[in-house]
Motif scaffolding. Structure first.
Motif, PDB file in Angstrom:
ATOM      1  N   SER A   1       0.842  -1.194   0.000  1.00 10.38           N
ATOM      2  CA  SER A   1       0.000   0.000   0.000  1.00 10.38           C
ATOM      3  C   SER A   1       0.884   1.254   0.000  1.00 10.38           C
ATOM      4  O   SER A   1       2.072   1.194   0.352  1.00 10.38           O
ATOM      5  CB  SER A   1      -0.894   0.006   1.240  1.00 10.38           C
ATOM      6  OG  SER A   1      -0.098   0.190   2.398  1.00 10.38           O
ATOM      7  N   LEU A   2       0.287   2.368  -0.367  1.00 14.25           N
ATOM      8  CA  LEU A   2       1.030   3.636  -0.341  1.00 14.25           C
ATOM      9  C   LEU A   2       1.478   3.957   1.080  1.00 14.25           C
ATOM     10  O   LEU A   2       2.609   4.433   1.275  1.00 14.25           O
ATOM     11  CB  LEU A   2       0.164   4.768  -0.901  1.00 14.25           C
ATOM     12  CG  LEU A   2       0.797   6.164  -0.873  1.00 14.25           C
ATOM     13  CD1 LEU A   2       2.079   6.203  -1.699  1.00 14.25           C
ATOM     14  CD2 LEU A   2      -0.199   7.211  -1.360  1.00 14.25           C
ATOM     15  N   SER A   3       0.639   3.685   2.055  1.00 13.97           N
ATOM     16  CA  SER A   3       1.029   3.990   3.444  1.00 13.97           C
ATOM     17  C   SER A   3       2.235   3.151   3.868  1.00 13.97           C
ATOM     18  O   SER A   3       3.129   3.645   4.549  1.00 13.97           O
ATOM     19  CB  SER A   3      -0.143   3.791   4.408  1.00 13.97           C
ATOM     20  OG  SER A   3      -0.563   2.458   4.396  1.00 13.97           O
TER      21      SER A   3
ATOM     22  N   LYS B   1       5.355   4.577   2.226  1.00 13.22           N
ATOM     23  CA  LYS B   1       5.846   5.756   2.939  1.00 13.22           C
ATOM     24  C   LYS B   1       6.568   5.351   4.223  1.00 13.22           C
ATOM     25  O   LYS B   1       7.584   5.931   4.582  1.00 13.22           O
ATOM     26  CB  LYS B   1       4.682   6.689   3.278  1.00 13.22           C
ATOM     27  CG  LYS B   1       4.091   7.401   2.087  1.00 13.22           C
ATOM     28  CD  LYS B   1       2.916   8.226   2.561  1.00 13.22           C
ATOM     29  CE  LYS B   1       2.254   8.998   1.470  1.00 13.22           C
ATOM     30  NZ  LYS B   1       1.075   9.739   1.961  1.00 13.22           N
TER      31      LYS B   1
ATOM     32  N   LEU C   1      -2.479   2.106  -5.121  1.00 12.73           N
ATOM     33  CA  LEU C   1      -3.103   3.400  -4.859  1.00 12.73           C
ATOM     34  C   LEU C   1      -4.607   3.228  -4.737  1.00 12.73           C
ATOM     35  O   LEU C   1      -5.224   2.529  -5.538  1.00 12.73           O
ATOM     36  CB  LEU C   1      -2.815   4.384  -5.994  1.00 12.73           C
ATOM     37  CG  LEU C   1      -1.391   4.893  -6.162  1.00 12.73           C
ATOM     38  CD1 LEU C   1      -1.323   5.860  -7.352  1.00 12.73           C
ATOM     39  CD2 LEU C   1      -0.907   5.590  -4.902  1.00 12.73           C
ATOM     40  N   GLN C   2      -5.176   3.879  -3.751  1.00 15.71           N
ATOM     41  CA  GLN C   2      -6.624   3.982  -3.598  1.00 15.71           C
ATOM     42  C   GLN C   2      -7.059   5.302  -4.233  1.00 15.71           C
ATOM     43  O   GLN C   2      -6.244   6.203  -4.434  1.00 15.71           O
ATOM     44  CB  GLN C   2      -7.007   3.971  -2.118  1.00 15.71           C
ATOM     45  CG  GLN C   2      -6.493   2.775  -1.348  1.00 15.71           C
ATOM     46  CD  GLN C   2      -7.148   1.484  -1.786  1.00 15.71           C
ATOM     47  OE1 GLN C   2      -8.354   1.444  -2.017  1.00 15.71           O
ATOM     48  NE2 GLN C   2      -6.359   0.435  -1.920  1.00 15.71           N
TER      49      GLN C   2
ATOM     50  N   SER D   1      -8.498   7.788  -2.962  1.00 19.40           N
ATOM     51  CA  SER D   1      -8.252   8.945  -2.087  1.00 19.40           C
ATOM     52  C   SER D   1      -6.770   9.278  -1.916  1.00 19.40           C
ATOM     53  O   SER D   1      -6.432  10.303  -1.326  1.00 19.40           O
ATOM     54  CB  SER D   1      -8.876   8.692  -0.707  1.00 19.40           C
ATOM     55  OG  SER D   1      -8.310   7.535  -0.131  1.00 19.40           O
ATOM     56  N   ASP D   2      -5.881   8.429  -2.417  1.00 22.07           N
ATOM     57  CA  ASP D   2      -4.441   8.704  -2.317  1.00 22.07           C
ATOM     58  C   ASP D   2      -4.033   9.817  -3.276  1.00 22.07           C
ATOM     59  O   ASP D   2      -4.711  10.085  -4.259  1.00 22.07           O
ATOM     60  CB  ASP D   2      -3.625   7.440  -2.645  1.00 22.07           C
ATOM     61  CG  ASP D   2      -3.753   6.373  -1.577  1.00 22.07           C
ATOM     62  OD1 ASP D   2      -4.019   6.714  -0.405  1.00 22.07           O
ATOM     63  OD2 ASP D   2      -3.596   5.186  -1.917  1.00 22.07           O
TER      64      ASP D   2
ATOM     65  N   THR E   1      -1.358  11.002  -6.018  1.00 18.46           N
ATOM     66  CA  THR E   1      -0.325  10.509  -6.929  1.00 18.46           C
ATOM     67  C   THR E   1       1.001  11.222  -6.687  1.00 18.46           C
ATOM     68  O   THR E   1       2.064  10.632  -6.805  1.00 18.46           O
ATOM     69  CB  THR E   1      -0.773  10.722  -8.387  1.00 18.46           C
ATOM     70  OG1 THR E   1      -2.058  10.147  -8.547  1.00 18.46           O
ATOM     71  CG2 THR E   1       0.178  10.079  -9.357  1.00 18.46           C
TER      72      THR E   1
ATOM     73  N   ASP F   1       2.415  11.906  -4.073  1.00 22.07           N
ATOM     74  CA  ASP F   1       3.196  11.290  -2.988  1.00 22.07           C
ATOM     75  C   ASP F   1       4.250  10.325  -3.518  1.00 22.07           C
ATOM     76  O   ASP F   1       5.195   9.997  -2.810  1.00 22.07           O
ATOM     77  CB  ASP F   1       2.280  10.545  -2.017  1.00 22.07           C
ATOM     78  CG  ASP F   1       1.454  11.491  -1.163  1.00 22.07           C
ATOM     79  OD1 ASP F   1       1.738  12.708  -1.170  1.00 22.07           O
ATOM     80  OD2 ASP F   1       0.528  11.005  -0.493  1.00 22.07           O
TER      81      ASP F   1
ATOM     82  N   HIS G   1      -5.604   9.359 -11.694  1.00 19.03           N
ATOM     83  CA  HIS G   1      -4.280   8.906 -11.232  1.00 19.03           C
ATOM     84  C   HIS G   1      -3.475   8.335 -12.402  1.00 19.03           C
ATOM     85  O   HIS G   1      -2.287   8.643 -12.556  1.00 19.03           O
ATOM     86  CB  HIS G   1      -4.411   7.843 -10.143  1.00 19.03           C
ATOM     87  CG  HIS G   1      -4.842   8.361  -8.814  1.00 19.03           C
ATOM     88  ND1 HIS G   1      -4.507   9.592  -8.314  1.00 19.03           N
ATOM     89  CD2 HIS G   1      -5.604   7.785  -7.856  1.00 19.03           C
ATOM     90  CE1 HIS G   1      -5.033   9.754  -7.118  1.00 19.03           C
ATOM     91  NE2 HIS G   1      -5.712   8.661  -6.813  1.00 19.03           N
TER      92      HIS G   1
END
Length: 150
Positions: free
Chosen positions: A31-33, A36, A53-54, A56-57, A59, A61, A87
């Motif tokens: 996941s993006l989280s 990070k 990516l969801q 709500s993320d 791009t 980032d 995205h």
């Protein structure tokens, strides 16, 4: 499981990792989280690394790391949310991302052609029986009235 990539059926080599799972050998997507949180660890991973990516993320980032990421998965939680189309367009058009952009989740077969127009070049269907339909939908229209990102 098989997927469609660049209009051909291939085997998916990526393993989807949960945020609390230990990295496995081979190709992984996170996941993006998690990207990070564990960026440095993931950059040292010996296999390919993908990021999910969801809608709500953001791009942006990932903008500084795109050359190090092999796969971006766009996870369609709801077929009515079109932000993942944006995205894909941003990844190809603004950030010039050259890697694989894969649609996963609840996209509709009628959206396949349009997803390809904004830069999605791979599709992971919910059911293996959909592979032939996805290939067919990539050729829905032979004439295009508007430019695309690809």
């Amino acid at each position: 499981m098989q997927i469609i990539k660049d209009k051909a059926i291939i085997e998916d080599t990526f393993t989807t990792l949960a945020d609390d799972a230990e990295p496995t050998r081979g190709d992984i997507s996170v996941s993006l989280s998690r990207w990070k949180r564990d960026r440095e660890l993931l950059l040292a991973h010996p296999g390919k690394v993908g990021v999910r990516l969801q809608a709500s993320d953001a791009t942006a980032d990932l903008a500084d790391d795109l050359k190090r990421i092999d796969l971006i998965e766009l996870d369609f939680a709801d077929f009515a949310d079109g932000r993942l189309f944006s995205h894909a367009w941003l990844l190809r058009g603004r950030y010039h991302y050259q890697g694989e952009i894969r649609a996963t989740g609840h996209y509709l077969l009628d959206q396949i052609f349009y997803l390809s127009r904004v830069g999605v070049n791979a599709f992971k269907p919910a059911k293996a029986e959909q592979l032939a339909s996805i290939l067919a939908n990539l050729h829905d229209f032979s004439v295009k009235y508007q430019p695309s990102i690809v």
